[in-house]
Design an enzyme around this catalytic site. Structure first.
Site, mmCIF file in Angstrom:
data_model
loop_
_atom_site.group_PDB
_atom_site.id
_atom_site.type_symbol
_atom_site.label_atom_id
_atom_site.label_comp_id
_atom_site.label_asym_id
_atom_site.label_seq_id
_atom_site.Cartn_x
_atom_site.Cartn_y
_atom_site.Cartn_z
ATOM 1 N N ASP A 81 33.486 28.410 -7.994
ATOM 2 C CA ASP A 81 32.855 27.767 -6.830
ATOM 3 C C ASP A 81 32.964 26.252 -6.910
ATOM 4 O O ASP A 81 32.142 25.535 -6.338
ATOM 5 C CB ASP A 81 31.404 28.217 -6.702
ATOM 6 C CG ASP A 81 30.587 27.868 -7.944
ATOM 7 O OD1 ASP A 81 31.197 27.376 -8.938
ATOM 8 O OD2 ASP A 81 29.364 28.084 -7.936
ATOM 9 N N ASP A 83 30.237 21.469 -6.265
ATOM 10 C CA ASP A 83 29.916 22.750 -6.874
ATOM 11 C C ASP A 83 28.858 23.434 -6.000
ATOM 12 O O ASP A 83 27.839 22.835 -5.649
ATOM 13 C CB ASP A 83 29.365 22.545 -8.287
ATOM 14 C CG ASP A 83 29.132 23.874 -9.000
ATOM 15 O OD1 ASP A 83 30.125 24.421 -9.545
ATOM 16 O OD2 ASP A 83 27.988 24.345 -8.993
ATOM 17 N N LEU A 84 29.126 24.697 -5.628
ATOM 18 C CA LEU A 84 28.204 25.422 -4.757
ATOM 19 C C LEU A 84 26.917 25.778 -5.513
ATOM 20 O O LEU A 84 26.949 26.126 -6.699
ATOM 21 C CB LEU A 84 28.856 26.697 -4.228
ATOM 22 C CG LEU A 84 30.062 26.515 -3.294
ATOM 23 C CD1 LEU A 84 30.584 27.873 -2.842
ATOM 24 C CD2 LEU A 84 29.692 25.671 -2.083
#
Length: 569
Positions: A487, A444-445
């Site tokens: 994301d 996950d960004l």
């Protein structure tokens, strides 16, 4: 004395008369012995080899007949029986005509037996006359009668034969005399107009056709009566009200003097032909205007015909293709087994259809959907092959694109959740079967929302694509990098060596992603948090592995972000 003399004179006179007669005369007594014969009898006996037998006085004529009867002479049997019947008084007279042919001529004689009045008890007179002329005339008359009967029968048979042919012809046949009265009509003609034979013969053409139809035909009728042969088409309304199409022929009957006695009518019902003509025109129109390419080959594979769509799809004109083999379209994309299977289907079922790669005249490949049908001849053996095809290249591209969109992320072109789950199920089953490990990274960004808000969604989209490329660069080709949405990303790693290898990959990803990225003068920087789950330690099913990796990812975020964590025991 005078009376005696007169009797003797009469007897002598009678004897001379009998002697001079041309008829063969013999007198037999009651026992059948010859008492007297005349010169004609004796001459006949001599000419026929009977001297000293039938001509001799005292010879028993009945014995001669009996001996001939024993030799198989059927007439001699009848003569003996007849003479005896007269001698014994059972018959007044007897006569028979019998053949007595010589090597030179055919002869018949009339033998008459009568009682002799005053000739003694039981005496008879045999009169023998040549009736050959009468017999020959009778034969000639009988033969002439037979010939006449045979001729009459032949004429009747010929009439029956001709009428039978006319009645069995599919067309209407009739004969009209110069007064326009019907003299003959076959069964079809009667049926067309709904008439019985007795009602048809003698009817005038105007009464049969009615005023309107007669007026339409009158110009042709006048020309036929003037000696002109004619043929023309006509639309008629049948008795049942249906419309029929006919082809009529008027043939004048010209006698030896050159005058026209009438004319024959031959009318063919061409309604089925007209319908077939319409259907053929329709089929030809479809053939010429359909968007599907069509070509026909003979049994040897030579192209006989192509339609315009064939040219539009392949680039080959009719002049290019006719006479050539369909191998001009060969793309070299299929092995010999592919074509062998086609011929096998045609041999067994008479039909084949499927996808096939072909090549246009300009060398460009195209994917076609083609159906081939064998067209049988009279013996049910194929004599033609009909091929109908369409270019489905663009359709295939669209189909593959739709299929791709169903399993790949539209922005990054990475596998989406559906494809990831398919692959994950497959790898879990394989790992279980082969007893090896499997790893799942949930990514996950960090700070992605900030980039989106500050630099815009276009930069945000470009950053996601760049991240996808970076992730793919850090793993093997056999591994899967997927985007779940937003994301979030997932990496599926098959057969990792150990935890150290997984930690090394995660570290390289963290380091690579946190590097600033340049997007056309705009600099963006994000971090990434990674959770790592290992099969079978952290889960036995795809959903368990994803859940475990997701929890580990949140542990990484809880540890300050931009790092990785394994599932804690």
């Amino acid at each position: 004395m005078q009376r005696v003399e007169n009797a003797e004179k009469d007897e002598s006179h009678a004897a001379r008369v009998i002697e001079s007669l041309k008829a063969h005369i013999a007198i037999l007594n009651g026992n059948g012995e010859v008492l007297e014969t005349n010169a004609a009898w004796r001459d006949f006996a001599r000419c026929n080899g009977m001297t000293g037998c039938a001509s001799s006085i005292g010879v028993n004529y009945l014995d001669l007949c009996d001996r001939a009867k024993e030799g198989g002479d059927g007439d001699a049997r009848s003569v003996a029986a007849g003479i005896r019947a007269v001698l014994c008084g059972d018959s007044e007279a007897y006569e028979i005509v019998y053949p007595c042919h010589s090597p030179l001529e055919r002869r018949w004689y009339l033998l008459q037996v009568n009682r002799l009045t005053g000739g003694g008890p039981g005496a008879v007179v045999l009169s023998h006359n040549n009736v050959s002329k009468f017999k020959l005339a009778e034969e000639a008359l009988a033969k002439a009668q037979q010939c006449a009967e045979a001729l009459a029968a032949a004429i009747a048979e010929k009439e029956r034969f001709v009428k039978g042919i006319a009645d069995n012809l599919p067309g209407m046949v009739a004969y009209w005399d110069k007064d326009l009265r019907c003299r003959f009509a076959n069964h079809v003609y009667l049926e067309w107009f709904g008439r019985l034979p007795e009602a048809m013969l003698g009817i005038t053409m105007q009464d049969l056709m009615g005023e309107r139809l007669f007026a339409l035909n009158e110009p042709y009728i006048r020309k036929a009566l003037a000696g002109e042969k004619l043929h023309f088409e006509r639309t008629l309304t049948k008795v049942d009200g249906s419309i029929g199409y006919t082809l009529a022929h008027y043939i004048p009957d010209i006698n030896p003097l050159g005058a026209v006695d009438g004319f024959s009518v031959l009318v063919s019902d061409v309604t089925p032909l007209k319908k077939a003509e319409f259907e053929l025109k329709l089929a030809a129109s479809v053939y010429q205007n359909t968007l599907e390419g069509i070509f026909v080959t003979n049994i040897g594979g030579a192209i006989l015909s192509v339609n315009p769509a064939f040219t539009a799809i392949t680039g080959y004109t009719a002049e290019d293709a006719i006479g050539q083999s369909p191998r001009i379209l060969n793309s070299n994309q299929h092995d010999p087994g592919f074509y062998a299977a086609i011929w096998q289907d045609l041999a067994v079922t008479g039909h084949w259809q499927g996808e096939i790669w072909n090549r246009r005249k300009n060398g460009e490949l195209y994917l076609g959907w083609q159906a081939i049908t064998s067209l049988p001849g009279s013996a049910d053996e194929p004599v033609r092959y009909l091929s109908v095809f369409s270019d489905i290249t663009e359709l295939r591209r669209k189909s593959e694109k739709i299929k791709h969109l169903a399993f790949y992320d539209a922005l990054t072109d990475l596998p989406n959740r559906s494809l990831l789950m398919n692959r994950l199920e497959h790898h879990v089953a394989k790992a279980k079967r082969e007893q090896h490990s499997l790893a799942l990274m949930f990514l996950d960004l960090d700070q992605f929302k900030f980039v989106n808000d500050m630099l815009g969604h276009d930069v945000g989209d470009d950053l996601l694509k760049r991240v996808a490329q970076k992730l793919q660069a850090q793993v093997r080709q056999s591994d899967t990098v997927a985007r779940l949405g937003g994301d979030e990303f997932v990496i599926l790693l098959d057969k990792p060596a150990n935890q150290e290898e997984l930690a090394d990959i995660a570290s390289r990803i963290v380091a690579d992603i946190q590097e600033p990225m340049d997007f056309h003068t705009k600099i963006a920087q994000v971090g990434i948090s990674i959770g790592i789950a290992v099969y079978p330690i952290d889960g036995l099913t795809p959903s368990q592995l994803i859940k475990s990796a997701d929890l580990a990812m949140y542990a990484a975020k809880g540890a300050g972000r931009n790092t990785y964590r394994f599932v804690e025991a």
